[in-house]
Design a protein around this motif. Structure first.
Motif, PDB file in Angstrom:
ATOM      1  N   VAL A 113       0.843  -1.199   0.000  1.00  0.00           N
ATOM      2  CA  VAL A 113       0.000   0.000   0.000  1.00  0.00           C
ATOM      3  C   VAL A 113       0.880   1.251   0.000  1.00  0.00           C
ATOM      4  CG1 VAL A 113      -1.604   1.349   1.427  1.00  0.00           C
ATOM      5  CG2 VAL A 113      -2.035  -1.074   1.022  1.00  0.00           C
ATOM      6  N   SER A 114       1.951   1.229   0.778  1.00  0.00           N
ATOM      7  CA  SER A 114       2.865   2.368   0.837  1.00  0.00           C
ATOM      8  C   SER A 114       3.520   2.596  -0.527  1.00  0.00           C
ATOM      9  CB  SER A 114       3.931   2.115   1.907  1.00  0.00           C
ATOM     10  OG  SER A 114       4.840   3.178   1.958  1.00  0.00           O
ATOM     11  N   ALA A 115       3.944   1.511  -1.161  1.00  0.00           N
ATOM     12  CA  ALA A 115       4.561   1.636  -2.483  1.00  0.00           C
ATOM     13  C   ALA A 115       3.549   2.167  -3.496  1.00  0.00           C
ATOM     14  CB  ALA A 115       5.114   0.282  -2.939  1.00  0.00           C
ATOM     15  N   ASP A 118       3.063   5.859  -2.877  1.00  0.00           N
ATOM     16  CA  ASP A 118       4.193   6.635  -3.412  1.00  0.00           C
ATOM     17  C   ASP A 118       4.092   6.772  -4.930  1.00  0.00           C
ATOM     18  OD1 ASP A 118       5.177   6.883  -0.848  1.00  0.00           O
ATOM     19  OD2 ASP A 118       6.736   5.337  -1.092  1.00  0.00           O
ATOM     20  N   LEU A 119       3.710   5.681  -5.592  1.00  0.00           N
ATOM     21  CA  LEU A 119       3.557   5.723  -7.063  1.00  0.00           C
ATOM     22  C   LEU A 119       2.440   6.680  -7.469  1.00  0.00           C
ATOM     23  CD1 LEU A 119       4.010   1.971  -8.067  1.00  0.00           C
ATOM     24  CD2 LEU A 119       5.575   3.867  -8.531  1.00  0.00           C
ATOM     25  N   LEU A 120       1.343   6.627  -6.725  1.00  0.00           N
ATOM     26  CA  LEU A 120       0.219   7.522  -7.046  1.00  0.00           C
ATOM     27  C   LEU A 120       0.594   8.978  -6.807  1.00  0.00           C
ATOM     28  CD1 LEU A 120      -2.855   5.554  -5.667  1.00  0.00           C
ATOM     29  CD2 LEU A 120      -2.304   6.047  -8.056  1.00  0.00           C
ATOM     30  N   ALA A 121       1.335   9.245  -5.724  1.00  0.00           N
ATOM     31  CA  ALA A 121       1.769  10.618  -5.446  1.00  0.00           C
ATOM     32  C   ALA A 121       2.678  11.115  -6.562  1.00  0.00           C
ATOM     33  CB  ALA A 121       2.479  10.692  -4.099  1.00  0.00           C
ATOM     34  N   ASN A 122       3.593  10.252  -7.003  1.00  0.00           N
ATOM     35  CA  ASN A 122       4.502  10.619  -8.085  1.00  0.00           C
ATOM     36  C   ASN A 122       3.716  10.854  -9.375  1.00  0.00           C
ATOM     37  OD1 ASN A 122       6.306  10.005 -10.481  1.00  0.00           O
ATOM     38  ND2 ASN A 122       7.817  10.068  -8.815  1.00  0.00           N
ATOM     39  N   ALA A 123       2.775   9.967  -9.650  1.00  0.00           N
ATOM     40  CA  ALA A 123       1.957  10.114 -10.867  1.00  0.00           C
ATOM     41  C   ALA A 123       1.129  11.395 -10.798  1.00  0.00           C
ATOM     42  CB  ALA A 123       1.052   8.893 -11.041  1.00  0.00           C
ATOM     43  N   ALA A 124       0.638  11.744  -9.612  1.00  0.00           N
ATOM     44  CA  ALA A 124      -0.150  12.976  -9.471  1.00  0.00           C
ATOM     45  C   ALA A 124       0.725  14.194  -9.756  1.00  0.00           C
ATOM     46  CB  ALA A 124      -0.741  13.059  -8.070  1.00  0.00           C
ATOM     47  N   GLU A 125       1.972  14.180  -9.258  1.00  0.00           N
ATOM     48  CA  GLU A 125       2.875  15.296  -9.528  1.00  0.00           C
ATOM     49  C   GLU A 125       3.194  15.400 -11.020  1.00  0.00           C
ATOM     50  OE1 GLU A 125       6.352  15.344  -6.984  1.00  0.00           O
ATOM     51  OE2 GLU A 125       5.146  14.706  -5.269  1.00  0.00           O
ATOM     52  N   VAL A 126       3.435  14.243 -11.656  1.00  0.00           N
ATOM     53  CA  VAL A 126       3.705  14.230 -13.096  1.00  0.00           C
ATOM     54  C   VAL A 126       2.496  14.764 -13.851  1.00  0.00           C
ATOM     55  CG1 VAL A 126       4.062  12.710 -15.097  1.00  0.00           C
ATOM     56  CG2 VAL A 126       5.437  12.402 -13.026  1.00  0.00           C
ATOM     57  N   LEU A 127       1.316  14.339 -13.470  1.00  0.00           N
ATOM     58  CA  LEU A 127       0.092  14.799 -14.122  1.00  0.00           C
ATOM     59  C   LEU A 127      -0.087  16.301 -13.939  1.00  0.00           C
ATOM     60  CD1 LEU A 127      -2.429  13.984 -15.692  1.00  0.00           C
ATOM     61  CD2 LEU A 127      -3.562  13.556 -13.510  1.00  0.00           C
ATOM     62  N   PRO A 160       8.269   5.606 -11.941  1.00  0.00           N
ATOM     63  CA  PRO A 160       8.427   4.200 -12.325  1.00  0.00           C
ATOM     64  C   PRO A 160       8.984   4.109 -13.751  1.00  0.00           C
ATOM     65  CG  PRO A 160       6.217   4.608 -11.466  1.00  0.00           C
ATOM     66  CD  PRO A 160       6.896   5.919 -11.577  1.00  0.00           C
ATOM     67  N   PRO A 161       9.668   3.034 -14.066  1.00  0.00           N
ATOM     68  CA  PRO A 161      10.342   2.895 -15.360  1.00  0.00           C
ATOM     69  C   PRO A 161       9.429   3.130 -16.573  1.00  0.00           C
ATOM     70  CG  PRO A 161      10.956   1.074 -13.924  1.00  0.00           C
ATOM     71  CD  PRO A 161       9.912   1.861 -13.209  1.00  0.00           C
ATOM     72  N   THR A 162       8.212   2.619 -16.559  1.00  0.00           N
ATOM     73  CA  THR A 162       7.325   2.777 -17.713  1.00  0.00           C
ATOM     74  C   THR A 162       6.956   4.240 -17.919  1.00  0.00           C
ATOM     75  OG1 THR A 162       6.410   0.603 -17.211  1.00  0.00           O
ATOM     76  CG2 THR A 162       5.171   1.955 -18.748  1.00  0.00           C
ATOM     77  N   LEU A 163       6.580   4.915 -16.824  1.00  0.00           N
ATOM     78  CA  LEU A 163       6.213   6.325 -16.907  1.00  0.00           C
ATOM     79  C   LEU A 163       7.420   7.175 -17.293  1.00  0.00           C
ATOM     80  CD1 LEU A 163       4.038   8.478 -16.559  1.00  0.00           C
ATOM     81  CD2 LEU A 163       4.604   8.549 -14.122  1.00  0.00           C
ATOM     82  N   ARG A 164       8.573   6.856 -16.730  1.00  0.00           N
ATOM     83  CA  ARG A 164       9.805   7.593 -17.045  1.00  0.00           C
ATOM     84  C   ARG A 164      10.141   7.462 -18.518  1.00  0.00           C
ATOM     85  NH1 ARG A 164      14.468   5.902 -13.384  1.00  0.00           N
ATOM     86  NH2 ARG A 164      13.428   4.011 -13.975  1.00  0.00           N
ATOM     87  N   ALA A 165      10.025   6.265 -19.071  1.00  0.00           N
ATOM     88  CA  ALA A 165      10.321   6.050 -20.494  1.00  0.00           C
ATOM     89  C   ALA A 165       9.354   6.863 -21.360  1.00  0.00           C
ATOM     90  CB  ALA A 165      10.233   4.564 -20.829  1.00  0.00           C
TER      91      ALA A 165
END
Length: 184
Positions: A113-115, A118-127, A160-165
């Motif tokens: 859940v923590s991971a 963290d992924l959702l928070a990162n995705a929200a910032e990217v968005l 994450p690698p997919t989003l970064r690519a």
């Protein structure tokens, strides 16, 4: 060594286990009744000694047998207590093992859940950065849009690698489109 005194002249024979020389001497002196009396007294004394020894050792033997019974009884009681404690430990141990397994599973879920968080928070910032770039383009502010793209590229390092690519592929295309629009 036992000494026996005969009636003949107050003289007796000491019997120390070697009877042949004593018997010879008694026959030579004609003191056979004294010798026989000494032998009887010695036999009687030895019988009493043997009885006393047997009595003492028999009592020791009986005491030893009684002590062994107590030891056996204590050993049986101790064995029963050990088995009872073992069953209790097994019961508590199995419950503890179940709780431990549940704890490990809960920790794994918490980690997942923590991971995911963290992924959702990162995705929200990217968005959010992508929306800012789109807003800047829509407002016809190319320099602000390029600046937002740089921040997006810097931020995607922790994605994450997919989003970064995807971002690393899209940012140069978007920058090129903005620059082409600025020239037109």
């Amino acid at each position: 060594m036992t000494a026996a005194k005969g009636a003949h002249g107050g003289r007796g024979y000491e019997l120390d286990g070697n009877l042949i020389p004593l018997a010879r001497t008694a026959f030579e002196r004609a003191e056979i009744p004294t010798l026989l009396e000494s032998l009887r007294e010695t036999v009687k004394s030895r019988e009493e000694d043997i009885e006393q020894l047997c009595r003492v050792h028999y009592e020791d033997f009986i005491q030893s047998v009684d002590e062994l019974r107590y030891v056996k009884s204590d050993a049986v009681d101790l064995s029963t207590k050990v088995q009872d404690h073992n069953q209790q430990i097994q019961h508590v141990g199995s419950a503890l093992l179940k709780n431990h397994e549940a704890l490990l599973e809960a920790q794994q879920i918490q980690k997942n859940v923590s991971a995911a968080s963290d992924l959702l928070a990162n995705a929200a910032e990217v968005l959010q950065l992508c929306m800012k770039v789109n807003d800047q383009i829509a407002l016809d502010q190319p320099y602000a849009a390029i600046k937002a793209l740089r921040r997006l590229r810097e931020h995607c390092v922790s994605s994450p690698p997919t989003l970064r690519a995807y971002i690393e592929e899209a940012v140069p295309k978007c920058s090129a489109a903005i620059e082409q629009r600025m020239r037109a």
